[in-house]
Design a protein around this motif. Structure first.
Motif, PDB file in Angstrom:
ATOM      1  N   PHE A 142       0.827  -1.202   0.000  1.00 53.95           N
ATOM      2  CA  PHE A 142       0.000   0.000   0.000  1.00 53.95           C
ATOM      3  C   PHE A 142       0.866   1.258   0.000  1.00 53.95           C
ATOM      4  CE2 PHE A 142      -2.389  -3.317   2.161  1.00 53.95           C
ATOM      5  CZ  PHE A 142      -3.626  -3.255   1.536  1.00 53.95           C
ATOM      6  N   GLY A 143       0.217   2.394  -0.236  1.00 52.56           N
ATOM      7  CA  GLY A 143       0.819   3.656   0.106  1.00 52.56           C
ATOM      8  C   GLY A 143       0.804   3.805   1.618  1.00 52.56           C
ATOM      9  N   VAL A 144       1.931   4.217   2.200  1.00 55.37           N
ATOM     10  CA  VAL A 144       2.084   4.246   3.655  1.00 55.37           C
ATOM     11  C   VAL A 144       2.472   5.654   4.095  1.00 55.37           C
ATOM     12  CG1 VAL A 144       3.471   3.368   5.583  1.00 55.37           C
ATOM     13  CG2 VAL A 144       2.673   1.811   3.806  1.00 55.37           C
ATOM     14  N   GLU A 149       4.027  12.415  16.366  1.00 55.80           N
ATOM     15  CA  GLU A 149       3.145  12.097  17.491  1.00 55.80           C
ATOM     16  C   GLU A 149       1.887  12.963  17.517  1.00 55.80           C
ATOM     17  OE1 GLU A 149       5.994  15.298  18.589  1.00 55.80           O
ATOM     18  OE2 GLU A 149       6.168  13.300  17.678  1.00 55.80           O
ATOM     19  N   LYS A 150       1.876  14.076  16.785  1.00 60.06           N
ATOM     20  CA  LYS A 150       0.706  14.943  16.741  1.00 60.06           C
ATOM     21  C   LYS A 150      -0.196  14.660  15.538  1.00 60.06           C
ATOM     22  CE  LYS A 150       2.881  18.762  19.248  1.00 60.06           C
ATOM     23  NZ  LYS A 150       3.246  20.201  19.220  1.00 60.06           N
ATOM     24  N   GLY A 151       0.163  13.660  14.757  1.00 63.08           N
ATOM     25  CA  GLY A 151      -0.649  13.315  13.606  1.00 63.08           C
ATOM     26  C   GLY A 151      -0.306  14.067  12.347  1.00 63.08           C
ATOM     27  N   ARG A 152       0.786  14.843  12.376  1.00 58.50           N
ATOM     28  CA  ARG A 152       1.203  15.551  11.166  1.00 58.50           C
ATOM     29  C   ARG A 152       1.920  14.590  10.229  1.00 58.50           C
ATOM     30  NH1 ARG A 152       3.882  20.577  14.332  1.00 58.50           N
ATOM     31  NH2 ARG A 152       4.958  18.753  15.196  1.00 58.50           N
ATOM     32  N   VAL A 153       1.598  14.680   8.957  1.00 62.90           N
ATOM     33  CA  VAL A 153       2.202  13.785   7.975  1.00 62.90           C
ATOM     34  C   VAL A 153       3.581  14.302   7.613  1.00 62.90           C
ATOM     35  CG1 VAL A 153       1.980  12.722   5.696  1.00 62.90           C
ATOM     36  CG2 VAL A 153      -0.066  13.149   7.075  1.00 62.90           C
ATOM     37  N   LEU A 154       4.582  13.443   7.768  1.00 63.17           N
ATOM     38  CA  LEU A 154       5.959  13.799   7.433  1.00 63.17           C
ATOM     39  C   LEU A 154       6.354  13.316   6.050  1.00 63.17           C
ATOM     40  CD1 LEU A 154       7.598  12.852  10.856  1.00 63.17           C
ATOM     41  CD2 LEU A 154       6.733  15.090  10.121  1.00 63.17           C
ATOM     42  N   GLN A 155       5.789  12.164   5.650  1.00 60.40           N
ATOM     43  CA  GLN A 155       6.171  11.582   4.366  1.00 60.40           C
ATOM     44  C   GLN A 155       5.137  10.555   3.946  1.00 60.40           C
ATOM     45  OE1 GLN A 155       9.824   9.321   4.491  1.00 60.40           O
ATOM     46  NE2 GLN A 155      10.252   9.615   2.315  1.00 60.40           N
ATOM     47  N   LEU A 156       4.894  10.479   2.643  1.00 58.75           N
ATOM     48  CA  LEU A 156       4.070   9.426   2.052  1.00 58.75           C
ATOM     49  C   LEU A 156       4.953   8.598   1.127  1.00 58.75           C
ATOM     50  CD1 LEU A 156       0.850  11.436   1.142  1.00 58.75           C
ATOM     51  CD2 LEU A 156       1.271  10.071   3.186  1.00 58.75           C
ATOM     52  N   ILE A 157       4.855   7.299   1.259  1.00 60.94           N
ATOM     53  CA  ILE A 157       5.696   6.397   0.473  1.00 60.94           C
ATOM     54  C   ILE A 157       4.802   5.350  -0.175  1.00 60.94           C
ATOM     55  CG2 ILE A 157       7.727   4.911   0.478  1.00 60.94           C
ATOM     56  CD1 ILE A 157       8.366   6.114   3.282  1.00 60.94           C
ATOM     57  N   GLU A 158       4.923   5.195  -1.483  1.00 61.70           N
ATOM     58  CA  GLU A 158       4.098   4.243  -2.218  1.00 61.70           C
ATOM     59  C   GLU A 158       4.760   2.872  -2.234  1.00 61.70           C
ATOM     60  OE1 GLU A 158       0.699   3.072  -3.989  1.00 61.70           O
ATOM     61  OE2 GLU A 158       1.113   5.135  -3.366  1.00 61.70           O
ATOM     62  N   LYS A 159       4.076   1.883  -1.621  1.00 65.16           N
ATOM     63  CA  LYS A 159       4.523   0.483  -1.595  1.00 65.16           C
ATOM     64  C   LYS A 159       5.999   0.353  -1.205  1.00 65.16           C
ATOM     65  CE  LYS A 159       1.015  -0.982  -4.905  1.00 65.16           C
ATOM     66  NZ  LYS A 159       0.703  -1.611  -6.201  1.00 65.16           N
ATOM     67  N   PRO A 160       6.348   0.803  -0.006  1.00 67.04           N
ATOM     68  CA  PRO A 160       7.761   0.806   0.401  1.00 67.04           C
ATOM     69  C   PRO A 160       8.293  -0.603   0.668  1.00 67.04           C
ATOM     70  CG  PRO A 160       6.365   1.411   2.243  1.00 67.04           C
ATOM     71  CD  PRO A 160       5.456   1.316   1.055  1.00 67.04           C
ATOM     72  N   LYS A 161       9.553  -0.842   0.304  1.00 65.23           N
ATOM     73  CA  LYS A 161      10.190  -2.119   0.627  1.00 65.23           C
ATOM     74  C   LYS A 161      10.478  -2.220   2.121  1.00 65.23           C
ATOM     75  CE  LYS A 161      12.357  -2.750  -3.920  1.00 65.23           C
ATOM     76  NZ  LYS A 161      13.636  -2.913  -4.654  1.00 65.23           N
ATOM     77  N   GLY A 171      -7.762   5.687   1.046  1.00 68.86           N
ATOM     78  CA  GLY A 171      -8.454   6.030  -0.190  1.00 68.86           C
ATOM     79  C   GLY A 171      -9.569   7.035   0.027  1.00 68.86           C
ATOM     80  N   VAL A 172      -9.508   7.732   1.174  1.00 70.60           N
ATOM     81  CA  VAL A 172     -10.407   8.852   1.470  1.00 70.60           C
ATOM     82  C   VAL A 172      -9.527  10.018   1.903  1.00 70.60           C
ATOM     83  CG1 VAL A 172     -12.333   9.706   2.844  1.00 70.60           C
ATOM     84  CG2 VAL A 172     -12.251   7.292   2.194  1.00 70.60           C
ATOM     85  N   TYR A 173      -9.645  11.150   1.194  1.00 71.35           N
ATOM     86  CA  TYR A 173      -8.791  12.312   1.430  1.00 71.35           C
ATOM     87  C   TYR A 173      -9.659  13.556   1.530  1.00 71.35           C
ATOM     88  CZ  TYR A 173      -5.479   9.085  -0.884  1.00 71.35           C
ATOM     89  OH  TYR A 173      -4.738   7.998  -1.266  1.00 71.35           O
ATOM     90  N   LEU A 174      -9.277  14.487   2.415  1.00 65.96           N
ATOM     91  CA  LEU A 174      -9.943  15.772   2.511  1.00 65.96           C
ATOM     92  C   LEU A 174      -8.947  16.860   2.109  1.00 65.96           C
ATOM     93  CD1 LEU A 174     -11.112  13.799   4.907  1.00 65.96           C
ATOM     94  CD2 LEU A 174     -12.395  15.849   5.535  1.00 65.96           C
ATOM     95  N   PHE A 175      -9.376  17.767   1.240  1.00 64.30           N
ATOM     96  CA  PHE A 175      -8.492  18.805   0.720  1.00 64.30           C
ATOM     97  C   PHE A 175      -9.188  20.154   0.732  1.00 64.30           C
ATOM     98  CE2 PHE A 175      -7.079  15.047  -1.884  1.00 64.30           C
ATOM     99  CZ  PHE A 175      -5.790  14.949  -1.382  1.00 64.30           C
ATOM    100  N   ASN A 176      -8.372  21.225   0.836  1.00 67.35           N
ATOM    101  CA  ASN A 176      -8.873  22.527   0.437  1.00 67.35           C
ATOM    102  C   ASN A 176      -8.279  22.875  -0.928  1.00 67.35           C
ATOM    103  OD1 ASN A 176      -6.309  23.640   0.799  1.00 67.35           O
ATOM    104  ND2 ASN A 176      -6.795  24.565   2.778  1.00 67.35           N
ATOM    105  N   ALA A 177      -8.526  24.083  -1.400  1.00 68.61           N
ATOM    106  CA  ALA A 177      -8.183  24.420  -2.785  1.00 68.61           C
ATOM    107  C   ALA A 177      -6.681  24.460  -3.048  1.00 68.61           C
ATOM    108  CB  ALA A 177      -8.821  25.769  -3.157  1.00 68.61           C
ATOM    109  N   LEU A 194      -0.229  11.120 -12.746  1.00 69.87           N
ATOM    110  CA  LEU A 194      -0.129  12.161 -11.722  1.00 69.87           C
ATOM    111  C   LEU A 194      -0.626  11.569 -10.410  1.00 69.87           C
ATOM    112  CD1 LEU A 194      -1.447  15.367 -13.565  1.00 69.87           C
ATOM    113  CD2 LEU A 194       0.921  14.844 -12.928  1.00 69.87           C
ATOM    114  N   GLU A 195       0.315  11.388  -9.462  1.00 64.40           N
ATOM    115  CA  GLU A 195       0.004  10.683  -8.220  1.00 64.40           C
ATOM    116  C   GLU A 195      -0.477  11.666  -7.156  1.00 64.40           C
ATOM    117  OE1 GLU A 195       0.156   7.544  -8.411  1.00 64.40           O
ATOM    118  OE2 GLU A 195       1.678   7.033  -9.917  1.00 64.40           O
ATOM    119  N   ILE A 196      -1.573  11.309  -6.485  1.00 62.56           N
ATOM    120  CA  ILE A 196      -2.062  12.174  -5.411  1.00 62.56           C
ATOM    121  C   ILE A 196      -1.079  12.194  -4.252  1.00 62.56           C
ATOM    122  CG2 ILE A 196      -3.432  10.478  -4.119  1.00 62.56           C
ATOM    123  CD1 ILE A 196      -4.466  14.101  -5.006  1.00 62.56           C
ATOM    124  N   THR A 197      -0.333  11.110  -4.045  1.00 62.30           N
ATOM    125  CA  THR A 197       0.680  11.105  -2.984  1.00 62.30           C
ATOM    126  C   THR A 197       1.777  12.129  -3.272  1.00 62.30           C
ATOM    127  OG1 THR A 197       1.661   9.194  -4.118  1.00 62.30           O
ATOM    128  CG2 THR A 197       0.298   8.739  -2.199  1.00 62.30           C
TER     129      THR A 197
END
Length: 358
Positions: A142-144, A149-161, A171-177, A194-197
């Protein structure tokens, strides 16, 4: 707040079923997968919904789902002329979305969590993006997300080894403009999409406020046969309402939670729930075991079935060995020859016909 649901793609993992139909319309507990997402969004108060469709299956999705009136929603259909990635889907939906914040929901996912909780937090914290996560046993598939510790995303990695966590992108994302500007600044990935990650990673690297939250309850990806059967099992276990609008003769037994549709006849059969049976079906001299979903217009005669999904118009006749763990397409026909094999296991597409011989 608006929403887009992605209902394009070619559904290669569910072939041969999806050679002739959209994967998002394959039923789970006799309801198209796509409809669960629509209902979840409406329950969260989002009624202005764009559905991203493909040239191959868009007309079918539109004909089946309609204007949204049945859900209390207003649905706009948006054509994505090629499967060029999730971020590309957002790009083609930009005229519909305008400057509105929105949810992006992948149409072949099922999520138990109440979306209202995440919507409230997204709005109250004025986030640029909020991704939903679920712990999984096989994060390399999966994308991981790597989060602090505060829930802030530091990095997204697609299917990491070597996964930094077991938290998969649901597969559910919330965005502003701000996501539109991020998409405008990324390049296609190695697979030409074009990857959303990549777009979310762009937001992170440019100091936008991107956080993640774990969902409560189950998350089901229905992209493969066994995943779809598992989704069917979970939905029947948690959501099935007992009802009998058909005709069941005195020689039949209905045991447990079973739902039977209008004009369905059950003759000399045993049905052990949880089971859902659609309308205008004919069930005769059968055993139907737990976790089976039978769509409208299905005929089952002298057959045993368990933990399987039969689509509209399927016909199974004279198959004395039990059919298990099977997904059988629309109008498919299965009948047994006089000499019977010892075991049967199927995934067959629409309009197929099978006859077994020794």
């Amino acid at each position: 707040m608006k929403a887009i649901i992605l209902a394009g793609g070619k559904g290669t993992r569910l072939r041969p079923l999806t050679y002739t139909g959209a994967k998002q319309l394959v039923p789970v507990a006799n309801k198209p997968i796509l409809w669960y997402g629509i209902e979840d969004l409406v329950a969260a108060g989002i009624v202005d919904i764009g559905i991203i469709i493909s040239p191959e299956t868009g007309a079918e999705v539109q004909a089946k789902t309609g204007s949204g009136e049945r859900f209390g929603a207003n649905i706009t259909y948006i054509l994505q002329d090629q499967p060029a990635g999730l971020a590309h889907a957002v790009k083609v939906a930009q005229p519909f979305l305008g400057d509105s914040p929105f949810i992006m929901y992948l149409g072949d996912n099922l999520v138990q969590s109440d979306l209202t909780i995440f919507l409230d937090e997204f709005k109250s914290k004025h986030l640029d993006a909020l991704t939903l996560l679920c712990p999984v046993v096989n994060p390399t598939a999966f994308g991981v997300a790597r989060i602090d510790e505060k829930g802030r995303v530091l990095q997204l990695i697609e299917k990491p080894k070597d996964p930094p966590s077991n938290l998969a992108l649901v597969g559910v994302y919330l965005f502003n403009a701000t996501i539109h500007g991020a998409i405008a600044n990324i390049q296609p990935s190695a697979r030409g999409e074009l990857e959303i990650t990549d777009a979310i990673q762009y937001l992170i690297e440019h100091n936008h406020n991107v956080e993640a939250r774990q969902i409560q309850g189950w998350w089901l990806d229905t992209g493969k046969k066994d995943d779809l059967l598992e989704a069917n099992r979970v939905i029947l276990d948690t959501c099935l309402v007992t009802a009998n609008d058909g005709e069941v003769d005195d020689s039949s037994q209905i045991i447990g939670r079973v739902q039977i549709g209008k004009n369905t006849k059950v003759i000399s059969s045993i049905i052990r729930g949880p089971v859902v049976i659609g309308e205008n079906c004919h069930i005769e001299n059968c055993f139907i075991g737990p976790y089976s979903s039978i769509a409208d217009e299905v005929a089952l005669i002298h057959a045993d079935l368990e933990h399987s999904v039969l689509l509209e118009g399927a016909n199974v006749t004279g198959v004395r060995h039990r059919i298990v763990d099977s997904l059988i397409g629309r109008r498919a026909q299965i009948k047994e020859a006089p000499q019977r094999p010892k075991a049967l296991r199927f995934m067959i597409g629409d309009d197929s016909q099978i006859e077994m011989i020794e």
